[in-house]
Design a protein around this motif. Structure first.
Motif, PDB file in Angstrom:
ATOM      1  N   GLN A  31       0.793  -1.226   0.000  1.00 35.90           N
ATOM      2  CA  GLN A  31       0.000   0.000   0.000  1.00 35.90           C
ATOM      3  C   GLN A  31       0.831   1.285   0.000  1.00 35.90           C
ATOM      4  O   GLN A  31       0.551   2.179  -0.817  1.00 35.90           O
ATOM      5  CB  GLN A  31      -1.014  -0.024   1.141  1.00 35.90           C
ATOM      6  CG  GLN A  31      -2.091  -1.078   0.896  1.00 35.90           C
ATOM      7  CD  GLN A  31      -3.146  -1.093   1.944  1.00 35.90           C
ATOM      8  OE1 GLN A  31      -3.614  -0.059   2.402  1.00 35.90           O
ATOM      9  NE2 GLN A  31      -3.563  -2.293   2.328  1.00 35.90           N
ATOM     10  N   PRO A  32       1.859   1.436   0.828  1.00 40.24           N
ATOM     11  CA  PRO A  32       2.658   2.664   0.728  1.00 40.24           C
ATOM     12  C   PRO A  32       3.366   2.800  -0.623  1.00 40.24           C
ATOM     13  O   PRO A  32       3.418   3.886  -1.195  1.00 40.24           O
ATOM     14  CB  PRO A  32       3.684   2.532   1.866  1.00 40.24           C
ATOM     15  CG  PRO A  32       3.103   1.537   2.800  1.00 40.24           C
ATOM     16  CD  PRO A  32       2.267   0.608   1.972  1.00 40.24           C
ATOM     17  N   PHE A  33       3.895   1.683  -1.142  1.00 37.26           N
ATOM     18  CA  PHE A  33       4.557   1.730  -2.437  1.00 37.26           C
ATOM     19  C   PHE A  33       3.559   2.074  -3.543  1.00 37.26           C
ATOM     20  O   PHE A  33       3.858   2.872  -4.435  1.00 37.26           O
ATOM     21  CB  PHE A  33       5.253   0.399  -2.748  1.00 37.26           C
ATOM     22  CG  PHE A  33       5.847   0.369  -4.118  1.00 37.26           C
ATOM     23  CD1 PHE A  33       7.016   1.074  -4.397  1.00 37.26           C
ATOM     24  CD2 PHE A  33       5.243  -0.340  -5.139  1.00 37.26           C
ATOM     25  CE1 PHE A  33       7.562   1.072  -5.679  1.00 37.26           C
ATOM     26  CE2 PHE A  33       5.774  -0.350  -6.418  1.00 37.26           C
ATOM     27  CZ  PHE A  33       6.941   0.357  -6.688  1.00 37.26           C
ATOM     28  N   ALA A  34       2.372   1.479  -3.497  1.00 40.80           N
ATOM     29  CA  ALA A  34       1.345   1.767  -4.507  1.00 40.80           C
ATOM     30  C   ALA A  34       0.934   3.232  -4.445  1.00 40.80           C
ATOM     31  O   ALA A  34       0.737   3.880  -5.477  1.00 40.80           O
ATOM     32  CB  ALA A  34       0.127   0.856  -4.304  1.00 40.80           C
ATOM     33  N   GLY A  35       0.819   3.775  -3.235  1.00 43.18           N
ATOM     34  CA  GLY A  35       0.511   5.191  -3.091  1.00 43.18           C
ATOM     35  C   GLY A  35       1.621   6.068  -3.638  1.00 43.18           C
ATOM     36  O   GLY A  35       1.371   7.060  -4.331  1.00 43.18           O
TER      37      GLY A  35
END
Length: 167
Positions: A76-80
């Motif tokens: 999730q942080p990487f996708a964001g």
């Protein structure tokens, strides 16, 4: 203290709620949210059943489920970050492809391939989860961010309920 300013005609009402649900720019992304949480409920609800049907012991089941949960959470942080650097919609589409492929393939694989495909599905659902919120917040009309995000949350819960019922 931060307080949202609303005009008299923007007071919370059935009319303002309906306007958020009827917004054509948001409606397709609400559908994506429902589909993604539908996939999540299938993944986390039925993957343990699939693993058990293959005769794996509880420890192996727990390891696979933990890896899927970690992939879902850690992407999730990487996708964001990725959606901050490119258009958001393509990252959502890629996430849907990963989650859809994983959900479709899980019944046909076993062993390390099952673990890998399941992790891929976790990465896909985590990517869509994060980036649909991001996109919805950008598409929300001025003065309607809270109600728009609240509607998105309702669609997430609806998809979560729908998954096990339809399967």
């Amino acid at each position: 203290k931060i307080k949202a300013e609303l005009d008299d005609d923007e007071e919370l009402s059935i009319k303002s709620l309906i306007a958020v649900f009827k917004d054509s720019n948001l409606r397709r992304w609400y559908a994506v949210i429902v589909i993604n949480t539908f996939f999540m409920s299938i993944l986390f609800g039925f993957l343990p059943v699939r693993i058990a049907s293959l005769g794996y012991d509880p420890l192996t089941t727990g390891i696979i489920l933990s890896l899927v949960a970690m992939s879902y959470l850690l992407i999730q942080p990487f996708a964001g970050w990725l959606s901050d650097r490119m258009e958001i919609a393509p990252t959502i589409r890629l996430g849907l492809i990963f989650s859809c492929a994983g959900i479709i393939l899980i019944p046909f694989v076993s062993g390390t391939v099952l673990a890998g495909i399941s992790i891929l599905a976790g990465i896909g659902t985590g990517t869509v989860w994060t980036n649909t919120d991001n996109l919805i917040s950008w598409l929300a009309k001025a003065g309607r961010l809270g109600v728009t995000m609240g509607a998105a949350g309702s669609f997430k819960e609806f998809g979560d309920m729908l998954g096990p019922v339809l399967i």
